[in-house]
Motif scaffolding. Structure first.
Motif, PDB file in Angstrom:
ATOM      1  N   ILE A 353      -6.339 -69.182 -27.467  1.00  0.00           N
ATOM      2  CA  ILE A 353      -5.957 -68.652 -26.698  1.00  0.00           C
ATOM      3  C   ILE A 353      -6.190 -68.880 -25.291  1.00  0.00           C
ATOM      4  N   SER A 354      -7.096 -69.338 -24.512  1.00  0.00           N
ATOM      5  CA  SER A 354      -7.708 -70.090 -23.365  1.00  0.00           C
ATOM      6  C   SER A 354      -6.395 -70.784 -22.661  1.00  0.00           C
ATOM      7  N   ASN A 355      -5.660 -71.484 -23.861  1.00  0.00           N
ATOM      8  CA  ASN A 355      -4.776 -73.055 -22.912  1.00  0.00           C
ATOM      9  C   ASN A 355      -4.062 -71.813 -22.531  1.00  0.00           C
ATOM     10  N   CYS A 356      -3.513 -70.804 -22.906  1.00  0.00           N
ATOM     11  CA  CYS A 356      -2.406 -69.953 -22.599  1.00  0.00           C
ATOM     12  C   CYS A 356      -2.665 -69.589 -21.374  1.00  0.00           C
ATOM     13  N   ALA A 357      -3.181 -70.272 -20.388  1.00  0.00           N
ATOM     14  CA  ALA A 357      -3.247 -69.578 -18.585  1.00  0.00           C
ATOM     15  C   ALA A 357      -1.827 -70.568 -18.482  1.00  0.00           C
ATOM     16  N   PHE A 358      -1.699 -71.432 -18.812  1.00  0.00           N
ATOM     17  CA  PHE A 358      -0.304 -72.044 -18.334  1.00  0.00           C
ATOM     18  C   PHE A 358       1.011 -71.436 -18.468  1.00  0.00           C
ATOM     19  N   PRO A 359       1.170 -70.356 -19.872  1.00  0.00           N
ATOM     20  CA  PRO A 359       2.658 -69.210 -19.147  1.00  0.00           C
ATOM     21  C   PRO A 359       1.553 -68.503 -18.051  1.00  0.00           C
ATOM     22  N   LEU A 360       0.226 -68.201 -17.939  1.00  0.00           N
ATOM     23  CA  LEU A 360      -0.280 -66.967 -16.905  1.00  0.00           C
ATOM     24  C   LEU A 360       0.350 -67.805 -15.640  1.00  0.00           C
ATOM     25  N   ALA A 361      -0.063 -68.883 -15.405  1.00  0.00           N
ATOM     26  CA  ALA A 361       0.260 -69.568 -14.365  1.00  0.00           C
ATOM     27  C   ALA A 361       1.433 -69.454 -13.889  1.00  0.00           C
ATOM     28  N   LEU A 362       2.405 -69.998 -14.729  1.00  0.00           N
ATOM     29  CA  LEU A 362       4.175 -70.105 -14.279  1.00  0.00           C
ATOM     30  C   LEU A 362       4.548 -68.649 -13.436  1.00  0.00           C
ATOM     31  N   THR A 363       4.075 -68.301 -14.995  1.00  0.00           N
ATOM     32  CA  THR A 363       4.767 -66.655 -14.276  1.00  0.00           C
ATOM     33  C   THR A 363       4.449 -66.264 -12.704  1.00  0.00           C
ATOM     34  N   MET A 364       3.017 -66.013 -12.435  1.00  0.00           N
ATOM     35  CA  MET A 364       2.145 -66.286 -11.341  1.00  0.00           C
ATOM     36  C   MET A 364       2.789 -66.968 -10.047  1.00  0.00           C
ATOM     37  N   VAL A 365       3.355 -68.313 -10.685  1.00  0.00           N
ATOM     38  CA  VAL A 365       4.332 -68.718  -9.669  1.00  0.00           C
ATOM     39  C   VAL A 365       6.137 -67.842  -8.999  1.00  0.00           C
ATOM     40  N   GLY A 366       6.079 -67.126  -9.612  1.00  0.00           N
ATOM     41  CA  GLY A 366       7.340 -66.430  -9.970  1.00  0.00           C
ATOM     42  C   GLY A 366       6.955 -65.393  -8.870  1.00  0.00           C
ATOM     43  N   MET A 367       5.829 -64.841  -9.286  1.00  0.00           N
ATOM     44  CA  MET A 367       5.089 -63.550  -8.504  1.00  0.00           C
ATOM     45  C   MET A 367       5.024 -63.579  -7.642  1.00  0.00           C
ATOM     46  N   ARG A 368       4.607 -64.805  -6.934  1.00  0.00           N
ATOM     47  CA  ARG A 368       4.144 -64.467  -5.842  1.00  0.00           C
ATOM     48  C   ARG A 368       4.163 -65.336  -4.535  1.00  0.00           C
ATOM     49  N   ALA A 369       6.252 -65.109  -4.628  1.00  0.00           N
ATOM     50  CA  ALA A 369       6.904 -65.433  -3.665  1.00  0.00           C
ATOM     51  C   ALA A 369       8.435 -64.779  -3.880  1.00  0.00           C
ATOM     52  N   ARG A 370       8.979 -64.462  -2.728  1.00  0.00           N
ATOM     53  CA  ARG A 370       9.608 -62.973  -2.818  1.00  0.00           C
ATOM     54  C   ARG A 370      11.018 -63.944  -3.165  1.00  0.00           C
ATOM     55  N   SER A 371      11.350 -65.060  -2.592  1.00  0.00           N
ATOM     56  CA  SER A 371      12.685 -65.951  -2.298  1.00  0.00           C
ATOM     57  C   SER A 371      12.677 -67.285  -3.466  1.00  0.00           C
ATOM     58  N   GLY A 372      14.143 -67.745  -3.549  1.00  0.00           N
ATOM     59  CA  GLY A 372      14.397 -68.664  -4.659  1.00  0.00           C
ATOM     60  C   GLY A 372      13.627 -69.925  -3.705  1.00  0.00           C
ATOM     61  N   GLY A 429      -3.987 -63.923  -8.600  1.00  0.00           N
ATOM     62  CA  GLY A 429      -3.267 -62.765  -9.613  1.00  0.00           C
ATOM     63  C   GLY A 429      -3.435 -61.893  -8.371  1.00  0.00           C
ATOM     64  N   ARG A 430      -4.038 -61.572  -7.135  1.00  0.00           N
ATOM     65  CA  ARG A 430      -3.634 -60.525  -6.286  1.00  0.00           C
ATOM     66  C   ARG A 430      -2.767 -60.124  -5.724  1.00  0.00           C
ATOM     67  N   ASP A 431      -2.348 -58.959  -5.768  1.00  0.00           N
ATOM     68  CA  ASP A 431      -0.820 -58.711  -4.980  1.00  0.00           C
ATOM     69  C   ASP A 431      -0.427 -58.768  -3.723  1.00  0.00           C
ATOM     70  N   ARG A 432       0.114 -60.511  -3.286  1.00  0.00           N
ATOM     71  CA  ARG A 432       0.553 -60.622  -2.013  1.00  0.00           C
ATOM     72  C   ARG A 432       1.552 -61.866  -2.221  1.00  0.00           C
ATOM     73  N   THR A 433       2.443 -62.426  -1.301  1.00  0.00           N
ATOM     74  CA  THR A 433       3.554 -62.804  -1.435  1.00  0.00           C
ATOM     75  C   THR A 433       3.190 -64.135  -0.592  1.00  0.00           C
ATOM     76  N   VAL A 434       3.328 -66.161  -0.629  1.00  0.00           N
ATOM     77  CA  VAL A 434       2.788 -66.047   0.130  1.00  0.00           C
ATOM     78  C   VAL A 434       3.836 -66.322   1.607  1.00  0.00           C
ATOM     79  N   GLU A 435       5.155 -66.325   1.057  1.00  0.00           N
ATOM     80  CA  GLU A 435       6.082 -65.779   2.582  1.00  0.00           C
ATOM     81  C   GLU A 435       5.124 -65.378   3.542  1.00  0.00           C
ATOM     82  N   ASP A 436       4.776 -63.113   2.776  1.00  0.00           N
ATOM     83  CA  ASP A 436       3.127 -63.209   3.824  1.00  0.00           C
ATOM     84  C   ASP A 436       2.433 -64.082   4.966  1.00  0.00           C
ATOM     85  N   GLU A 437       1.702 -64.515   3.685  1.00  0.00           N
ATOM     86  CA  GLU A 437       0.573 -65.467   3.763  1.00  0.00           C
ATOM     87  C   GLU A 437       0.901 -66.191   5.521  1.00  0.00           C
ATOM     88  N   ALA A 438       1.731 -67.365   4.437  1.00  0.00           N
ATOM     89  CA  ALA A 438       2.516 -68.536   5.461  1.00  0.00           C
ATOM     90  C   ALA A 438       2.855 -67.692   6.849  1.00  0.00           C
TER      91      ALA A 438
END
Length: 440
Positions: A353-372, A429-438
Motif C-alpha cells: 500500500i505504501s508503495n502506491c505513492a508512485f501513482p499518486l506522484a504521477l497524478t500530482m504531476v498532472g495536477m500541479r501544472a496547467r499546460s502541456g 499536494g497543495r492546490d497550486r500550479t508551478v506556472e504561478d509559483e515560477a
C-alpha cells in the motif's frame, strides 16, 4: 425559419448537409484516434518495467553466461535509476521538437531493439550498452506519459493516470513472475528468456505510428482547447500558436517538493523490491514464501494504482493520501523490525500500500501544472531529480546490512526516510500550479 425547417427535413431523410459532414467526420476521427491513444498508453505502460524485472529474475544465469563479476552486477542494478534521471531530462526538448507521441513511439522502438539485442551482444560491455538503449526508451516514455494524459484527457487525468499506473504495475509483476517459467518452456536459455520481452515492446510501437505527426500542446504550452479535449490533434489548417516563454521550473517550491517526494518514494520502492525478500529469508521464512510475499507487495499496486489517482483528483489537497500511505509504510517497517516472520503477510500488504505513492506522484504531476508544456517540464524535473535522489538508498541499505550484520539499522533508515517523504508530499499536494509559483 424556412431554412431551419429545410435543414431539419433534409437531415431526417438521411442526407447529410455539406455544412455538417466535415464536423461529423471529424467527430468520428477524434473518437477513433482517442481509442488508439488509450491502446497506446496501455501497451506503452506495460513495457516500462519488464526490461528491469525480467533481468532480476534471471540475474544469476546472466552473470554466469557473461562471466560478469559481482561488482558489475551490482552496478547493473543502479543503471535504471541513473538512466531514468539522465535521459528523462531530455524528454521535454524532444517532445517540443518532434511531438510527445513521436518520442514515445521512438521510445518503444528503442526498448524493443535493446531487449532483442542485449542477450546476443557478445559480452558484458555490449549487454550494458543494449540495456542502456532500452532504458533510454523507458526514461523518455516515463516522463511523457503524464504529458500524453494531460494533452488528450485533460478532464480525466485521475482515471487515465490510474489506468497507466495499473498497467505499469501489471507489466512489472508479470515480467517478474513469468520470465523464469517462460524461459523453461522455451528451452531454458536465459538469452531467449530475456529477448522474448522485445515482442511486447514491438507491439507497443504500432498504435503510436499513426500519431507521430501529432504535436499537441507541448510546443505551444497552451491549455487544451475545447475541441481538442475530445482527443483530436490540432488540424493542419489551424494557425500555428505562438511559443510561450520558457517556464523556470526551479523557481517553484511545489516542483522541488514533488521532486523530493518522487525521489523518496522511489527510494522506498527500490529498497522494498531489492531487499524485502532477503529480510524475510533472514528471519527464517522459506525462500519460496519470501518470493511470494514480495509478489503480494507488488500486486497490491494493481488495484490501488487505479483507485488512488481517481481519488486524488477529487480532493483539493492530496496531503491526506500522502499521510495515509506514509503511515502504512511506517507500520510495515515497524513490523519488519519487531516481528518480521510472525506478521509477514501483514507487513507485505502494508508496504505494498505504501508503495502506491508512485501513482499518486504521477497524478500530482498532472495536477500541479496547467499546460502541456508545464506538465512536460514538471514531469522531467521531478522524475529526473527524483531518480537521482533514489540512487544511493538501496546501496546504503546494503552497506548498513553488511557492516552491522543485521537488518535493524537498514529498517530504521527506511522508517526515518518515510517521515520527510510525508512532509514533502503534503507540500506537493497543495492546490497550486508551478506556472504561478515560477511567475512570482
Amino acid at each position: 425559419m424556412t431554412g431551419d425547417e429545410t435543414r431539419t427535413t433534409t437531415s431526417t431523410t438521411g442526407r447529410i448537409p455539406a455544412s455538417t459532414a466535415p464536423r461529423d467526420l471529424g467527430a468520428s476521427t477524434r473518437a477513433w484516434t482517442t481509442r488508439l491513444v488509450v491502446v497506446g498508453i496501455v501497451l506503452a505502460s506495460l513495457n516500462l518495467r519488464p526490461a528491469v524485472t525480467s533481468l532480476g529474475a534471471l540475474m544469476e544465469e546472466t552473470r554466469e553466461g557473461l562471466g560478469m563479476s559481482g561488482g558489475v552486477a551490482g552496478l547493473l542494478t543502479s543503471v535504471p535509476s541513473l538512466c531514468f534521471a539522465v535521459f528523462g531530462a531530455t524528454a521535454p526538448r524532444l517532445a517540443r521538437r518532434f511531438g510527445p507521441a513521436a518520442v514515445v513511439c521512438a521510445g518503444m522502438a528503442a526498448i524493443a531493439t535493446g531487449l532483442l539485442i542485449r542477450p546476443y551482444a557478445g559480452g558484458t560491455a555490449g549487454f550494458l550498452a543494449a540495456t542502456t538503449l532500452a532504458l533510454m526508451g523507458i526514461a523518455v516514455s516515463n516522463v511523457l506519459m503524464p504529458v500524453i494524459v494531460k494533452r488528450w484527457f485533460p478532464d480525466r487525468v485521475g482515471s487515465m493516470t490510474g489506468l497507466y499506473s495499473m498497467t505499469l504495475a501489471v507489466g512489472t509483476s508479470v515480467a517478474a513472475a513469468a520470465t523464469v517459467p517462460l524461459t523453461d518452456a522455451l528451452g531454458g536459455s536465459w538469452r531467449t528468456g530475456l529477448a522474448l520481452w522485445a515482442a511486447l515492446a514491438a507491439a507497443a510501437v504500432l498504435p503510436w505510428l499513426p500519431l507521430v505527426r501529432e504535436r499537441g500542446n507541448v510546443r505551444s504550452g497552451a491549455a487544451a482547447r475545447p475541441e481538442d479535449r475530445a482527443g483530436a490533434p490540432p488540424a493542419d489548417d489551424r494557425p500555428a500558436p505562438t511559443r510561450s516563454p520558457a517556464l523556470r521550473i526551479t523557481r517553484s517550491r511545489t516542483a522541488w517538493a514533488l521532486a523530493v517526494f518522487f525521489g523518496l518514494q522511489a527510494t522506498a520502492a527500490y529498497i522494498t523490491m531489492g531487499w524485502m525478500a532477503q529480510i524475510f529469508r533472514d528471519a527464517g521464512v522459506p525462500a519460496d514464501t519470501a518470493g511470494l510475499l514480495l509478489a503480494v507487495t507488488m500486486v497490491m499496486g494493481v488495484p490501488l494504482a487505479f483507485a488512488i489517482p481517481r481519488l486524488a483528483t477529487r480532493l483539493p489537497h492530496q496531503g491526506p493520501i500522502v499521510v495515509a500511505l506514509g503511515l502504512c509504510g511506517l507500520a510495515g517497517y515497524a513490523g519488519l523490525y519487531f516481528a518480521p516472520a510472525g506478521g509477514a503477510w501483514a507487513w507485505a500488504v502494508l508496504l505494498g500500500i505504501s508503495n502506491c505513492a508512485f501513482p499518486l506522484a504521477l497524478t500530482m504531476v498532472g495536477m500541479r501544472a496547467r499546460s502541456g508544456a508545464g506538465v512536460a517540464q514538471l514531469s522531467a524535473f521531478s522524475q529526473s531529480t527524483g531518480y537521482l535522489i533514489s540512487i544511493p538508498g538501496p546501496l546504503l541499505v546494503g552497506v548498513l546490512y553488511q557492516s552491522s550484520g543485521g537488518w535493524g539499522l537498514p529498517i530504521a533508515l527506511m522508517a526515518v526516510l518515510m517521515v520527510p517523504q510525508m512532509i514533502v508530499g503534503v507540500l506537493a499536494g497543495r492546490d497550486r500550479t508551478v506556472e504561478d509559483e515560477a511567475a512570482r
